[in-house]
Design a protein around this motif. Structure first.
Motif, short mmCIF file in Angstrom:
data_model
loop_
_atom_site.label_atom_id
_atom_site.label_comp_id
_atom_site.label_asym_id
_atom_site.label_seq_id
_atom_site.Cartn_x
_atom_site.Cartn_y
_atom_site.Cartn_z
N GLU A 9 9.98 1.39 -7.04
CA GLU A 9 9.52 0.00 -6.99
C GLU A 9 10.72 -0.95 -6.95
O GLU A 9 10.76 -1.89 -6.17
N ARG A 11 13.76 -0.28 -5.94
CA ARG A 11 14.47 -0.18 -4.66
C ARG A 11 13.71 -0.92 -3.57
O ARG A 11 14.30 -1.53 -2.68
N ALA A 12 12.38 -0.86 -3.63
CA ALA A 12 11.57 -1.57 -2.64
C ALA A 12 11.81 -3.08 -2.75
O ALA A 12 11.97 -3.76 -1.74
N TYR A 15 15.21 -4.13 -1.60
CA TYR A 15 15.27 -4.11 -0.13
C TYR A 15 15.06 -5.52 0.46
O TYR A 15 15.60 -5.85 1.49
N TYR A 85 9.98 -1.40 7.71
CA TYR A 85 9.09 -2.44 7.16
C TYR A 85 8.47 -1.95 5.87
O TYR A 85 8.11 -0.77 5.74
N VAL A 86 8.37 -2.84 4.91
CA VAL A 86 7.66 -2.51 3.68
C VAL A 86 6.90 -3.74 3.22
O VAL A 86 7.39 -4.87 3.35
N ALA A 87 5.67 -3.54 2.74
CA ALA A 87 4.89 -4.65 2.17
C ALA A 87 4.73 -4.35 0.68
O ALA A 87 4.52 -3.20 0.29
N TYR A 88 4.82 -5.38 -0.11
CA TYR A 88 4.81 -5.19 -1.57
C TYR A 88 3.40 -5.30 -2.12
O TYR A 88 2.55 -5.98 -1.55
N ARG A 89 3.18 -4.63 -3.24
CA ARG A 89 1.88 -4.71 -3.90
C ARG A 89 1.72 -6.10 -4.49
O ARG A 89 2.69 -6.70 -4.94
#
Lengths: 206, 101
Positions: A9, A11-12, A15, A85-89
């Motif tokens: 989490e 590291r995300a 990012y 690409y990453v989307a967060y909770r």
């Protein structure tokens, strides 16, 4: 297992800061707020001064609201094609409101103090510099970002310098925001250049 | 080392595999991520990651959506509700098996 999840989490979220885009935009936002504060010092006829004050508030609020969206748009062009690409909770509602509430309260305290006639006005840049520094340090520690530690130090020092100079309270705050904003833009540009060098655009599937 | 009780060893084999465990943990921490991000985070090769994602999709844990970013194909992966529950059960089992509680 729990530390591994927390680490993933962290590291995300880290990012989000890796390309320096948020620093550049945040720095530009602080520069904008500082510049609009300087305009307050320009002598204007009463009616125009009120209109200018309203426009100033609208510009700052709109900039604050669209900041994240602009960063996301830039990431779609710069970051996602390079490193993914990453989307967060979604955070719980109360946590978001707590953050917004803390920011608004801090801003309101500084605003009220700046219009008061007490001797506290002299030390307002120190207070504002420390608050901004604390927020930067929090992000620096939470996401392990060394440049945010440096920016926090710049903010505290800039607050001290601004308080020491013989300027009006408005110009002192503008100077503080200008220094921190400029430092953030520089830090962001340096980070972005390093990021682009390390991560060429991917040609295959994303 | 003493043998663990049989009930404790009844682990979810799909998630228990080390590479898939890394993928699932990464996806559990976020809402969704694309193939490139997972590649970077897991350190797996493209072929390996693709194979493990297929296994997770077959098990019904991961939802994979393919789309285009301009002309480049993009694969977005998400740990769905079934996957999240399975991972939480797995964590519970592991915690009990290792007597961490």
């Amino acid at each position: 297992m729990e530390p591994r999840i927390r680490d993933a989490e962290r590291r995300a979220y880290r990012y989000w800061y890796e390309d320096g885009l948020i620093d550049i935009l945040l720095g530009m936002f602080l520069l904008l707020v500082g510049a609009t504060s300087v305009l307050e010092e320009v002598p204007l006829p009463e009616g125009l001064a009120i209109a200018a004050g309203v426009v100033r508030i609208v510009v700052v609020v709109v900039a604050a609201l669209v900041l994240r969206r602009i960063v996301r748009r830039l990431k779609e062009r710069v970051t996602y094609p390079r490193t993914g690409y990453v989307a967060y909770r979604r955070r719980p509602g109360w946590l978001r409101w707590l953050k917004v509430g803390t920011g608004v309260t801090a801003g309101a305290i500084i605003g009220l103090l700046s219009v008061s006639q007490s001797g506290v006005v002299q030390w307002l840049p120190v207070l504002a510099g420390t608050l901004i520094g604390a927020a930067l340090l929090y992000a620096g520690v939470r996401f392990d970002l060394t440049r945010y530690h440096a920016l926090a130090l710049v903010s505290v020092l800039a607050g001290g310098v601004a308080a020491w100079l013989a300027l009006s309270s408005t110009l002192r705050l503008a100077l503080l925001l200008g220094i921190v904003g400029l430092a953030a833009v520089v830090a962001g540009v340096v980070t972005l250049i390093g990021y682009l060098r390390r991560n060429p655009r991917q040609e295959g599937d994303l | 080392m003493n043998a663990l009780p049989q009930a404790s060893l009844d682990l979810n084999e799909v998630i228990h595999q080390p590479s898939r465990l890394v993928i699932v943990t990464t996806l559990y921490a976020v809402e969704e991520a694309d193939f490139l991000y997972l590649l970077r985070e897991t350190g797996l090769t493209k072929g390996n990651l693709s194979a493990h994602l297929s296994k997770l999709e077959e098990a019904g844990y991961v939802t994979i959506e393919k789309s285009f970013q301009g002309k480049i194909p993009q694969t977005v992966c998400r740990l769905n509700e079934v996957g999240r529950r399975a991972f939480e059960d797995y964590r519970e089992q592991m915690t009990r098996a290792l007597n961490l509680r």
